[in-house]
Design a protein around this motif. Structure first.
Motif: not given
Lengths: 501, 146
Positions: A35-51, A64-74
């Motif tokens: 929902a946030l402009p400036g953050l989408g599925p690719s950069n959203g998942v990207a910053i969450l990977i290292p964490i 499961v966590l990261l693909t849920s983020v992916y689907y959620g971002a869509m």
């Protein structure tokens, strides 16, 4: 039926309280990120990977966590498209065309509900199709030798390049830059270090996570400093949300048609969700004709791209899981997840780690229902979050990126490298050079070289071996077509402009 | 126009250096027919060819920002590099508050918002990372904590 026992295995994993909790958290975070402009599925998942990895989750849990983020971002991308006329992410661009006019007509709630349900239909059908199609494709993938894989990688670069940019030379350039970066470091086969310039930090190579977070997340802060977040428009007000049953019923065929087309668009290498939403919108516009009123705020114009892009997101998982070839920026990021987890995608994954595959598919099915609940009855919560100004959001994203990379590698050098990739991402965006092929090059470079060397060793140095099998030949022809065709189709496939206020 | 031409020429030079560097690598043998040099040469050649087309058929000049904005971007880069190097010796809280505050001010020049963003992000993220996610972070310089 194999599929039922497989799904039973998957649900056995996905329904454990811990996995279920991760899916819910992932869906929630994902919807916010989308929902946030400036953050989408690719950069959203990207910053969450290292964490995620610093937390020490196991493979299935992290996936499961990261693909849920992916689907959620869509799902989430549509919220700012409809309320602010700013796509929350690229695939949601088409949703602005009818979503924003609908919201201006005082039907913001209806648009959100219709698009939410369309997202659900698209994602659900695509996940079911994924469960049906993927095992078959995985079986075909057994026939792939090094020559076929090399051709397949070439195809991925060619089609991605064709779709991603307005200038073929620039996307080819981007892919070669990525491949060149991948070659830096120790060569595992011969034991020689290459292109390090004597720098010891580079001997291990450039970590793809550093590149991804730099190019996708850090570059965003530079972009916002340049524009001062001026794009952030004042949105329309959201009244009481009710469910427009009649509109939902009237758009049922649109949703189903768009899901099918979107899924197929997603499977194509290099196409991904943006193409899915574009194709479905244009298709429905054509079917509705002049009287359909597309562009003035009609329910079908909201339902089609949302069903299309969510179905494409599911479709894009097919080549990524069965062949290890991502079709888009976001699936490239998910491939990076798998590689960090030491999971090699491909046919052997289906045979050796059915728990990962079917656990993932079952979690996606569950995630869909969670997302429907979050995105229809609870949509107002996410609308509040949209009010976070870029001056708070972007520094936050940058700090999260730093802590993530730092806790993963603990090296100053990687942090500085990440900043360098951030600057590069900003400059490339200015120059209209796509960054997704760079990422793909860094991710696939090692495999591509290995397969080429393997193929040449097998054939005793005969180059024609690369084109000798029927599968390889077909892939090469497709690669050439995929690269050349967009040059001629560009005029036809011109994207419609966004509605102006 | 100009940007693409300059960039194309620079990439061609880098590609030539890349190929030259690859030439020094050993040739293949019977177990590894191509050896470590062949693929880099292919990539270098591809790089040079695509850069040639970028330089030869450039796109319209991108809208580069004015000098003031460029300086702001340079400042942001310097702040981030400084942040990278101070994160460990000075602890999490102080560098994060300063870096986040500066970036926030650069995006939207409101001093109060920037200060609050800096402090809020620094404390908020520290609590989330340290106690929520269990990452090992130090709040303050280690010399102060004994």
């Amino acid at each position: 039926m194999d599929i039922f026992s497989n799904l039973a295995l998957g649900f056995g994993i996905a329904l454990s309280p811990f996995t279920l909790m991760l899916a819910v958290i992932g869906c929630f975070l994902g919807t916010i990120i989308g929902a946030l402009p400036g953050l989408g599925p690719s950069n959203g998942v990207a910053i969450l990977i290292p964490i995620t990895f610093s937390m020490g989750l196991d493979a299935t849990a992290a996936l499961v966590l990261l693909t849920s983020v992916y689907y959620g971002a869509m799902y989430g991308g549509r919220i700012s498209s409809i309320l602010l006329n700013i796509p929350g992410d690229e695939p949601a661009m088409m949703t602005t065309l009818d979503g924003y006019p609908m919201a201006k007509n005082g039907r913001a709630g209806d648009a959100l509900v219709i698009s939410g349900v369309a997202s659900f239909v698209g994602a659900l059908l695509a996940t079911i199709a994924l469960a049906l199609v993927a095992p078959y494709l995985a079986r075909i993938a057994y026939k792939f030798g090094p020559a076929e894989y090399f051709a397949l990688y070439a195809l991925a670069f060619a089609t991605l390049g064709g779709m991603a940019s307005n200038n073929q030379a620039k996307s080819a350039l981007a892919a070669f830059i990525g491949l060149a970066i991948a070659l830096i470091g120790l060569d595992n086969n011969s034991g020689f270090t290459r292109f390090t310039g004597g720098n010891l930090h580079l001997a291990d190579g450039v970590d793809f996570l550093v590149a991804i977070v730099g190019l996708f997340a850090v570059s965003e802060v530079f972009y916002f400093i340049e524009t001062h977040g001026k794009d952030t428009a004042v949105g329309v007000k959201l009244g009481k949300v009710t469910i427009p049953w009649k509109d939902l019923w009237d758009t049922k065929w649109t949703m189903i048609r768009s899901s099918i087309v979107g899924f197929i668009a997603g499977i194509l290498p290099g196409a991904g969700a943006s193409l899915g939403s574009f194709m479905t919108y244009m298709m429905e516009k054509g079917i509705a004709g002049e009287k359909g009123g597309f562009g003035t705020g009609v329910p079908k114009g909201v339902a089609a791209p949302e069903a299309g892009n969510n179905a494409a997101a599911g479709g894009a998982l097919v080549p990524m899981l069965t062949l290890g070839v991502p079709g888009s920026g976001t699936t490239a990021v998910l491939l990076a997840v798998l590689m960090t987890l030491n999971i090699t995608p491909g046919p052997t994954l289906f045979r050796d780690r059915p728990d990962v595959i079917w656990g993932l598919i079952a979690s996606l099915l569950i995630a869909n229902f969670v997302l429907l609940l979050m995105n229809v009855p609870m949509v107002k919560i996410f609308v509040r979050i949209l009010m976070v100004p870029p001056a708070v959001l972007l520094p936050g994203v940058t700090m999260i990126s730093f802590v993530g990379i730092y806790s993963l590698s603990g090296s100053y050098f990687d942090l500085v490298l990440m900043i360098a990739f951030g600057v590069m991402g900003w400059a490339f965006r200015k120059m209209d050079i796509p960054t997704v092929p760079v990422i793909l090059g860094i991710l696939l470079g090692y495999q591509m070289e290995n397969n080429l060397r393997h193929a040449m060793t097998l054939s005793g140095g005969e180059w024609t071996y690369l084109f000798s099998s029927p599968i390889a030949a077909v892939l090469w022809v497709a690669a050439v077509l995929g690269f050349v065709a967009p040059m001629f189709l560009r005029k036809v496939l011109k994207k419609p402009q966004m509605v102006e206020d | 126009m100009k940007t693409d031409r300059i960039f194309g020429v620079v990439v061609i030079l880098v590609a030539l250096a890349f190929i030259a560097s690859a030439m020094n690598l050993p040739a293949g043998n019977i177990f590894d027919k191509l050896g470590p040099k062949a693929f880099p040469i292919i990539v270098g050649a591809g790089l040079a060819i695509s850069a040639f087309f970028v330089a030869f058929r450039p796109d319209p000049e991108p809208g580069w920002p004015d000098i003031k904005t460029i300086l702001a971007l340079v400042l942001a880069t310097v702040v981030l590099i400084a942040y990278a190097y101070t994160l460990k010796p000075l602890g999490f809280l102080l560098p994060t508050a300063i870096a986040a505050g500066v970036l926030s001010f650069q995006i939207s020049p409101k001093p109060t918002t920037a200060v609050l963003t800096g402090i809020g992000l620094s404390v908020g993220l520290f609590v989330i990372f340290k106690y929520g996610l269990g990452l090992s972070l130090f709040a303050l310089p280690r010399s102060l904590m004994g």
